[in-house]
Enzyme design. Structure first.
Site, PDB file in Angstrom:
ATOM      1  N   HIS A   1      -2.442 -97.027  75.246  1.00 52.26           N
ATOM      2  CA  HIS A   1      -3.669 -97.540  74.630  1.00 52.26           C
ATOM      3  C   HIS A   1      -3.556 -97.623  73.106  1.00 52.26           C
ATOM      4  CE1 HIS A   1      -7.924 -98.438  74.326  1.00 52.26           C
ATOM      5  NE2 HIS A   1      -8.044 -98.349  75.633  1.00 52.26           N
ATOM      6  N   SER A   2      -2.372 -97.985  72.614  1.00 54.45           N
ATOM      7  CA  SER A   2      -2.236 -98.167  71.160  1.00 54.45           C
ATOM      8  C   SER A   2      -3.025 -99.387  70.725  1.00 54.45           C
ATOM      9  CB  SER A   2      -0.754 -98.344  70.776  1.00 54.45           C
ATOM     10  OG  SER A   2      -0.057 -97.123  70.946  1.00 54.45           O
ATOM     11  N   TYR A   3      -3.644 -99.269  69.545  1.00 54.64           N
ATOM     12  CA  TYR A   3      -4.350-100.389  68.912  1.00 54.64           C
ATOM     13  C   TYR A   3      -3.421-100.935  67.838  1.00 54.64           C
ATOM     14  CZ  TYR A   3      -8.810 -98.641  70.854  1.00 54.64           C
ATOM     15  OH  TYR A   3      -9.834 -98.226  71.681  1.00 54.64           O
TER      16      TYR A   3
ATOM     17  N   HIS B   1     -10.222 -94.846  82.851  1.00 59.16           N
ATOM     18  CA  HIS B   1      -8.997 -94.344  82.197  1.00 59.16           C
ATOM     19  C   HIS B   1      -8.564 -92.960  82.668  1.00 59.16           C
ATOM     20  CE1 HIS B   1      -8.853 -97.881  79.924  1.00 59.16           C
ATOM     21  NE2 HIS B   1      -9.406 -97.489  78.793  1.00 59.16           N
TER      22      HIS B   1
ATOM     23  N   GLU C   1      -2.754-103.705  76.778  1.00 62.40           N
ATOM     24  CA  GLU C   1      -2.508-102.635  77.753  1.00 62.40           C
ATOM     25  C   GLU C   1      -1.892-103.212  79.035  1.00 62.40           C
ATOM     26  OE1 GLU C   1      -6.281-100.488  78.301  1.00 62.40           O
ATOM     27  OE2 GLU C   1      -6.911-101.376  76.397  1.00 62.40           O
TER      28      GLU C   1
ATOM     29  N   ASP D   1     -12.019-108.051  76.313  1.00 63.47           N
ATOM     30  CA  ASP D   1     -11.906-106.709  76.873  1.00 63.47           C
ATOM     31  C   ASP D   1     -11.608-106.936  78.350  1.00 63.47           C
ATOM     32  OD1 ASP D   1     -14.063-103.756  77.143  1.00 63.47           O
ATOM     33  OD2 ASP D   1     -11.899-104.074  77.411  1.00 63.47           O
TER      34      ASP D   1
HETATM   35  C1  G6D Z   1     -14.318 -99.667  75.884  1.00 63.59           C
HETATM   36  O1  G6D Z   1     -14.373-101.484  77.435  1.00 63.59           O
HETATM   37  C2  G6D Z   1     -13.543-100.808  76.503  1.00 63.59           C
HETATM   38  C3  G6D Z   1     -12.326-100.291  77.212  1.00 63.59           C
HETATM   39  O2  G6D Z   1     -11.555-101.375  77.722  1.00 63.59           O
HETATM   40  C4  G6D Z   1     -11.497 -99.470  76.234  1.00 63.59           C
HETATM   41  O3  G6D Z   1     -10.341 -99.000  76.861  1.00 63.59           O
HETATM   42  C5  G6D Z   1     -12.349 -98.323  75.726  1.00 63.59           C
HETATM   43  O4  G6D Z   1     -13.492 -98.827  75.076  1.00 63.59           O
HETATM   44  C6  G6D Z   1     -11.597 -97.479  74.717  1.00 63.59           C
HETATM   45  O5  G6D Z   1     -14.895 -98.902  76.907  1.00 63.59           O
END
Ligand code: G6D
Length: 345
Positions: free
Chosen positions: A170-172, A96, A302, A241
């Site tokens: 990266h909003s949840y 990231h 994402e 993921d």
């Molecule tokens: C974990 O594997 C996930 C990633 O995809 C995510 O972006 C991160 O947590 C926040 O590492």
């Protein structure tokens, strides 16, 4: 209606300012000049009640380190990349954009207020060498909200040197405002293939057909199904993921629905993939949306280029050529479920 701003604290000696964009319908978005972090996205449910449909820390201080990248822009490179000189911030991986990625940087802002549309542009210069990247990158991230319940993100960038660039947000999302986990949410994704991941969640360079697997979301499935899956690619990560390769260049790429509240989120994007992350790594010990944070509190959609594309010649390139302009747009449209909705793409 319009745009308001409020200084809410200080990180790294600089003022953290929250900008709230509001439409006549009450649909609104609040974001920070730090990491372009979205802290609130208010959408109505079938009773007309507005809830925050994204996870947000109750304590401002938690956004400074933001261990889960809540609401943040991710850059210069989203996802995992084999480091090979880039700084390590997750074992042997570069994740990231690195520890000092865009999620932890301040942006300048410019706003445009309208009757039924509000817009804010976040802009910064990422200097050559920042987090090991070549070239000076001039980057702008624009959030536009429209009264009919649309949040659009437009990324634009230019560099003086060839450099990798693969941004995302990266909003949840939790469509019922975190009244429950997202395991009851139903997700549909227009994708025939996912990227295969190794034990470190790094793409191997291979792709897997979704047909006949729990990755097949072309007709929709609850996220609980992925969490309970015995597929080794899913049981290792506690659910999705994974990067889904999008099978269409236009139209709706993904639909997220929650029967409890009736909200529907439709994503469109010109990105080549979408990483679906179910929040299996979210940790207790933080307060979000007035409650204790737990795994599966939110799901990320994402939209981005392929993770590790900078190192993997088999993937579409994410290199921005010197002097060329990068432009990518992703939109999230919020509406209410129609009784016949099966969420099939
Ligand atoms: C974990 O594997 C996930 C990633 O995809 C995510 O972006 C991160 O947590 C926040 O590492």
């Amino acid at each position: 209606m319009g745009i308001t701003r409020k200084t809410i604290g200080r990180f790294k000696g600089k003022s953290v300012v929250a900008y709230t964009l509001t439409c006549p319908s009450g649909f609104s978005l609040t974001a920070l000049n730090y990491g372009c972090i979205v802290t609130e996205l208010l959408a109505a449910d079938s009773t007309g009640e507005f809830s925050n449909v994204v996870l947000a820390f109750d304590r401002l201080e938690d956004y400074e380190s933001n261990p889960f990248y809540l609401g943040a822009v991710i850059g210069r490179i989203a996802g995992r990349t084999r480091a090979e000189g880039l700084p390590l911030n997750e074992g042997a991986n570069h994740l990231h954009g690195g520890a000092a990625g865009f999620h932890s940087q301040f942006f300048e802002t410019a706003m445009v207020e309208g009757e039924r549309e509000q817009e804010i542009t976040f802009r910064r210069i990422s200097e050559a060498g920042e987090e090991g990247y070549p070239g000076t990158l001039d980057v702008a991230v624009t959030y536009t909200i429209r009264d009919e319940g649309v949040w659009s993100i437009t990324y634009e960038a230019m560099s003086d040197t060839d450099t990798p660039f693969n941004p995302t947000n990266h909003s949840y999302f939790n469509l019922n405002g975190y009244k429950t986990s997202i395991l009851g949410h139903r997700l549909t994704v227009a994708s025939d293939q996912v990227l295969q991941l190794d034990q470190d969640s790094m793409p191997t360079g291979g792709t897997l057909s979704v047909a006949g697997s729990d990755f097949d979301l072309r007709k929709g499935a609850t996220l609980a199904k992925a969490k309970e899956s015995t597929d080794p690619q899913l049981s290792r990560t506690g659910g999705f993921d994974h990067p889904f390769i999008l099978s269409r260049k236009e139209g709706v790429a993904a639909v997220l629905q929650d029967e409890i509240c009736g909200r529907v989120l439709e994503m469109t994007t010109d990105a080549k993939a979408v990483v679906v992350y179910m929040g299996s790594g979210l940790e207790e010990g933080y307060q979000v949306n007035g409650k204790q944070l737990h795994p599966y509190a939110g799901v990320c959609l994402e939209a981005q280029g392929y993770p590790n594309a900078y190192r993997e010649p088999r993937f579409p390139s994410i290199v921005l050529k010197a002097g060329e302009t990068f432009k990518q747009q992703t939109s999230y449209t919020f509406s209410l479920a129609k009784p016949t909705d099966g969420g099939t793409l």
